[in-house]
Design a protein around this motif. Structure first.
Motif, mmCIF file in Angstrom:
data_model
loop_
_atom_site.group_PDB
_atom_site.id
_atom_site.type_symbol
_atom_site.label_atom_id
_atom_site.label_comp_id
_atom_site.label_asym_id
_atom_site.label_seq_id
_atom_site.Cartn_x
_atom_site.Cartn_y
_atom_site.Cartn_z
ATOM 1 N N ALA A 450 0.942 -1.335 -0.021
ATOM 2 C CA ALA A 450 -0.248 -0.050 0.083
ATOM 3 C C ALA A 450 0.777 1.116 -0.054
ATOM 4 C CB ALA A 450 -0.874 0.005 1.128
ATOM 5 N N ILE A 451 1.930 1.222 0.598
ATOM 6 C CA ILE A 451 2.877 2.432 0.807
ATOM 7 C C ILE A 451 3.578 2.538 -0.733
ATOM 8 C CG2 ILE A 451 5.052 3.156 1.595
ATOM 9 C CD1 ILE A 451 4.338 2.018 4.387
ATOM 10 N N ARG A 452 3.926 1.195 -1.329
ATOM 11 C CA ARG A 452 4.654 1.240 -2.578
ATOM 12 C C ARG A 452 3.578 1.911 -3.665
ATOM 13 N NH1 ARG A 452 5.852 -1.387 -7.138
ATOM 14 N NH2 ARG A 452 4.279 -3.082 -6.682
ATOM 15 N N ILE A 453 2.339 1.644 -3.824
ATOM 16 C CA ILE A 453 1.629 1.926 -4.830
ATOM 17 C C ILE A 453 0.470 2.633 -4.521
ATOM 18 C CG2 ILE A 453 2.374 -0.049 -6.114
ATOM 19 C CD1 ILE A 453 -0.312 -1.718 -5.678
ATOM 20 N N GLY A 454 0.235 2.786 -3.198
ATOM 21 C CA GLY A 454 -1.246 3.435 -2.875
ATOM 22 C C GLY A 454 -2.231 2.635 -2.211
ATOM 23 N N ASP A 455 -2.905 2.980 -1.183
ATOM 24 C CA ASP A 455 -3.908 2.055 -0.400
ATOM 25 C C ASP A 455 -5.043 1.606 -1.395
ATOM 26 O OD1 ASP A 455 -3.514 2.333 2.711
ATOM 27 O OD2 ASP A 455 -2.466 3.848 1.792
ATOM 28 N N ASP A 456 -5.479 2.670 -2.254
ATOM 29 C CA ASP A 456 -6.442 2.496 -3.166
ATOM 30 C C ASP A 456 -6.063 1.272 -4.254
ATOM 31 O OD1 ASP A 456 -8.354 3.557 -1.659
ATOM 32 O OD2 ASP A 456 -7.665 5.711 -2.781
ATOM 33 N N SER A 457 -4.814 1.499 -4.544
ATOM 34 C CA SER A 457 -4.314 0.494 -5.752
ATOM 35 C C SER A 457 -4.089 -0.850 -5.391
ATOM 36 C CB SER A 457 -3.227 1.180 -6.308
ATOM 37 O OG SER A 457 -3.455 2.468 -6.838
ATOM 38 N N VAL A 458 -4.191 -1.476 -4.278
ATOM 39 C CA VAL A 458 -3.697 -2.761 -3.859
ATOM 40 C C VAL A 458 -4.991 -3.563 -4.203
ATOM 41 C CG1 VAL A 458 -2.891 -4.383 -2.074
ATOM 42 C CG2 VAL A 458 -2.376 -1.918 -1.968
ATOM 43 N N PRO A 459 -4.660 -4.820 -5.202
ATOM 44 C CA PRO A 459 -5.715 -5.698 -5.510
ATOM 45 C C PRO A 459 -6.026 -6.468 -4.546
ATOM 46 C CG PRO A 459 -3.800 -6.028 -6.717
ATOM 47 C CD PRO A 459 -3.440 -4.908 -5.827
ATOM 48 N N VAL A 460 -7.210 -6.954 -4.763
ATOM 49 C CA VAL A 460 -7.816 -7.970 -3.552
ATOM 50 C C VAL A 460 -7.056 -9.347 -3.804
ATOM 51 C CG1 VAL A 460 -9.914 -9.562 -2.946
ATOM 52 C CG2 VAL A 460 -10.092 -7.116 -3.745
ATOM 53 N N ASP A 461 -6.716 -9.603 -5.069
ATOM 54 C CA ASP A 461 -5.735 -10.846 -4.972
ATOM 55 C C ASP A 461 -4.406 -10.801 -4.270
ATOM 56 O OD1 ASP A 461 -7.369 -12.544 -6.468
ATOM 57 O OD2 ASP A 461 -6.593 -12.068 -8.355
ATOM 58 N N TYR A 462 -3.930 -9.605 -4.132
ATOM 59 C CA TYR A 462 -2.801 -9.410 -3.163
ATOM 60 C C TYR A 462 -2.830 -9.466 -1.582
ATOM 61 C CZ TYR A 462 2.019 -7.691 -2.017
ATOM 62 O OH TYR A 462 3.281 -7.681 -1.677
ATOM 63 N N TYR A 463 -4.308 -9.050 -1.240
ATOM 64 C CA TYR A 463 -4.574 -9.522 0.141
ATOM 65 C C TYR A 463 -4.494 -11.025 0.317
ATOM 66 C CZ TYR A 463 -6.408 -4.659 0.815
ATOM 67 O OH TYR A 463 -6.506 -3.357 1.301
ATOM 68 N N ARG A 464 -5.117 -11.677 -0.639
ATOM 69 C CA ARG A 464 -5.064 -13.221 -0.581
ATOM 70 C C ARG A 464 -3.773 -13.837 -0.594
ATOM 71 N NH1 ARG A 464 -9.381 -12.485 -4.830
ATOM 72 N NH2 ARG A 464 -11.549 -12.467 -3.734
ATOM 73 N N SER A 465 -2.901 -13.437 -1.552
ATOM 74 C CA SER A 465 -1.631 -13.922 -1.800
ATOM 75 C C SER A 465 -0.825 -13.703 -0.489
ATOM 76 C CB SER A 465 -0.924 -13.424 -3.100
ATOM 77 O OG SER A 465 -0.650 -12.022 -2.886
ATOM 78 N N ALA A 466 -0.823 -12.591 -0.045
ATOM 79 C CA ALA A 466 -0.133 -12.317 1.408
ATOM 80 C C ALA A 466 -0.316 -13.423 2.305
ATOM 81 C CB ALA A 466 -0.460 -10.835 1.838
ATOM 82 N N PHE A 467 -1.599 -13.883 2.646
ATOM 83 C CA PHE A 467 -2.139 -14.742 3.604
ATOM 84 C C PHE A 467 -1.690 -16.030 3.251
ATOM 85 C CE2 PHE A 467 -4.148 -11.105 5.715
ATOM 86 C CZ PHE A 467 -4.526 -11.511 6.906
ATOM 87 N N ARG A 468 -1.799 -16.201 1.994
ATOM 88 C CA ARG A 468 -1.278 -17.764 1.417
ATOM 89 C C ARG A 468 0.133 -18.058 1.585
ATOM 90 N NH1 ARG A 468 -5.583 -17.164 -3.600
ATOM 91 N NH2 ARG A 468 -7.327 -18.030 -2.522
ATOM 92 N N ASN A 469 0.783 -16.652 1.347
ATOM 93 C CA ASN A 469 2.470 -16.835 1.475
ATOM 94 C C ASN A 469 2.890 -17.343 2.872
ATOM 95 O OD1 ASN A 469 2.364 -16.736 -1.321
ATOM 96 N ND2 ASN A 469 2.780 -14.709 -1.335
ATOM 97 N N ILE A 470 2.118 -17.197 3.852
ATOM 98 C CA ILE A 470 2.545 -17.363 5.117
ATOM 99 C C ILE A 470 2.527 -19.060 5.579
ATOM 100 C CG2 ILE A 470 2.082 -17.021 7.678
ATOM 101 C CD1 ILE A 470 3.224 -14.389 6.283
ATOM 102 N N VAL A 471 3.418 -19.340 5.978
ATOM 103 C CA VAL A 471 3.488 -20.825 6.311
ATOM 104 C C VAL A 471 3.495 -20.927 8.081
ATOM 105 C CG1 VAL A 471 4.467 -23.196 6.444
ATOM 106 C CG2 VAL A 471 4.761 -21.493 4.221
ATOM 107 N N PRO A 472 2.481 -21.247 8.596
ATOM 108 C CA PRO A 472 2.216 -20.819 10.263
ATOM 109 C C PRO A 472 2.980 -22.172 10.772
ATOM 110 C CG PRO A 472 0.284 -21.698 9.350
ATOM 111 C CD PRO A 472 1.104 -21.419 8.061
#
Length: 513
Positions: A450-472
């Motif tokens: 969000a800092i890099r491209i702006g809060d409004d410009s972050v796609p929904v898929d990026y939200y999903r991928s950020a969580f899927r990339n975490i290995v708990p």
């Protein structure tokens, strides 16, 4: 620990009994001299005081009796006076190295013998030990720092001078709380703090918070424990509703006067459980919410090379915590510092455990301990006995409701736009098995984008991928989670929710209100 009135009574009895040598151990020279001045007037005692700045002066009349300001000159004059004046007391306030066998110490021994022969008395006000040979010629008394009652009287007397000059909102309750906060400092330090409020032309109830900060600044350079900076609202904790309710009940008790019931202030809490689920964050949140200074004790850092060094450093750290009270003392991963009791060939760990247990049991300072552990089985069992910590809580992986709260906390913290509820619910599902630290890492990644491209410009898929990339940890090391969860029946659930688990013999039964 004797208070000022008890110390004054003992000094009076020594002076009236003409004990030839009296040492007063204290860091408050001015308070000790004030006490002696009161006794001199009340009992019509002949008392001469020596200081390096003023020389010798009469304590009752305040008149200078000799311009010679040197210690040796004062010792010579005292010797002459003892031979010509009866019932004289000479007080020395600036004596260095009196704990050693040296020329000055031996001069004091000779003078004490002369005082004994002529009904005189030598008194030394010092913060240091006294040479054993000299001390055995008389008596010793300790003037401790003001207790709560003495501090309250000092505060009330100080404020009374300004009642008609400035606006003072403090009543009896506020003075009592202020006294509990200021215990651990000298009387002059406490009055100096209050004097900074007077120049503002008002003393409001809000100043009670500032009182703790001002006191904290006095001890900012003390060794043994590390000051951790926290600001109000900077450390919100999601979930852990049971722990938070418990803490809400304990907070008022930390500054209440419980002596009439013979009870001590709350001692603290032991947090055990899954790594990354908010145990350490809780220590910061408690200090932030309670508006108390937070200190961190790293037991590993006090370990020394030489015999007795570790124990001395640990004792100093705990004494420092007592001095800065009221405060929160955070001991992270306590099992790493106190594990190995009984197996350590040098016995250091066993002695440290003994020191810590004694302090937990006996100290009446308003120090709230927050200790965290990932494996309580590594701790000495005597540390888990009732009466050490107030309670032990188990912090587990957050359930969906708790994950939703944690996700929303970090979304508000790292993003500048609201996130739709349906997306939040999807993130809750994607975060199944996450610890709180995993959630924070995922949302932080979204925040960076969000800092890099702006809060409004972050796609929904990026939200999903950020969580899927975490290995708990639940996926990378499930056996470790299972191992830690074997401890759940020994502690109260921090979530406040009763688990539906089979009852085991010897398990701790918990009833949550």
């Amino acid at each position: 620990m004797p208070n000022g009135a008890e110390t004054k009574a003992r000094i009076e009895s020594y002076l009236l009994a003409r004990i030839p040598f009296v040492s007063v151990r204290t860091v408050e020279r001015g308070r000790a001299l004030e006490m002696l001045g009161e006794l001199a007037k009340e009992k019509q005692l002949d008392v001469i005081v020596h200081t390096l700045s003023q020389g010798l002066r009469d304590l009752r009349s305040k008149q200078i009796v000799s311009e010679d300001k040197s210690l040796l000159g004062a010792l010579d004059l005292a010797g002459e006076w003892f031979q010509s004046r009866a019932n004289l007391t000479v007080v020395f306030t600036d004596v260095q190295h009196l704990g050693e066998d040296n020329d000055i110490s031996r001069r004091f021994v000779d003078l004490a013998q002369l005082a004994e022969e002529h009904g005189g008395c030598i008194m030394v006000i010092t913060a240091d030990p006294t040479w054993n040979t000299l001390q055995r010629m008389g008596m010793a008394v300790t003037l401790d720092l003001p207790d709560v009652d003495e501090m309250r009287v000092a505060i009330e007397d100080f404020l009374r001078q300004y009642e008609s000059v400035i606006r003072i909102e403090w009543g009896a309750a506020e003075c009592e709380e202020a006294a509990s906060i200021l215990t651990g400092v000298t009387k002059i330090e406490a009055l100096n703090i209050l004097a900074t409020f007077v120049v503002k032309k008002s003393i409001t109830k809000a100043e009670l918070v500032e009182l703790g900060r001002a006191k904290d600044s006095i001890f900012s350079e003390l060794a043994g424990i590390e000051r951790v900076t926290v600001r109000s609202g900077d450390h919100p904790v999601g979930g852990l509703a049971g722990l938070r309710q418990w803490l809400d009940r304990k907070r008022p008790l930390l500054t209440m006067d419980l002596r009439d019931r013979g009870m001590r202030p709350p001692r603290g809490v032991l947090l055990v459980g899954v790594p990354g689920c908010g145990k350490s964050l809780s220590a910061k949140a408690i200090a932030s919410d309670w508006q108390l200074p937070l200190y961190r004790l790293d037991i590993g850092s006090v370990l020394g090379t030489y015999v007795g060094q570790s124990e001395g450093r640990f004792r100093e750290a705990l004494a420092t915590a007592d001095a800065v009270a009221p405060c929160v003392l955070w001991i992270d991963e306590i099992e790493k510092g106190l594990a190995g009791s009984g197996t350590d060939s040098t016995g250091v760990t066993t002695r440290l455990v003994g020191q810590f247990l004694y302090w937990l049991q006996e100290s009446r300072a308003r120090v709230f301990v927050v200790a965290t552990a990932n494996d309580v089985r590594a701790l000495p069992q005597e540390l888990l006995r009732s009466g050490r910590f107030d309670d032990m809580f188990f912090v587990d992986l957050p359930d969906p409701e708790e994950r939703r709260e944690i996700i929303q906390i970090y979304l508000r913290k790292y993003l500048r736009i609201p996130v739709p509820d349906d997306l939040v619910e999807e993130l809750v599902r994607l975060s199944d098995g996450f610890a709180g630290s995993d959630v924070e890492a995922a949302v932080a990644e979204i925040g960076y984008e969000a800092i890099r491209i702006g809060d409004d410009s972050v796609p929904v898929d990026y939200y999903r991928s950020a969580f899927r990339n975490i290995v708990p940890l639940l996926r990378s090391a499930p056996e470790r989670i299972d191992e830690v969860r074997q401890l759940r029946d020994r502690a109260i659930p921090a979530s406040g929710k009763v688990r539906d688990v089979p009852e085991k013999a010897g398990a701790r039964r918990v009833v949550l209100g």
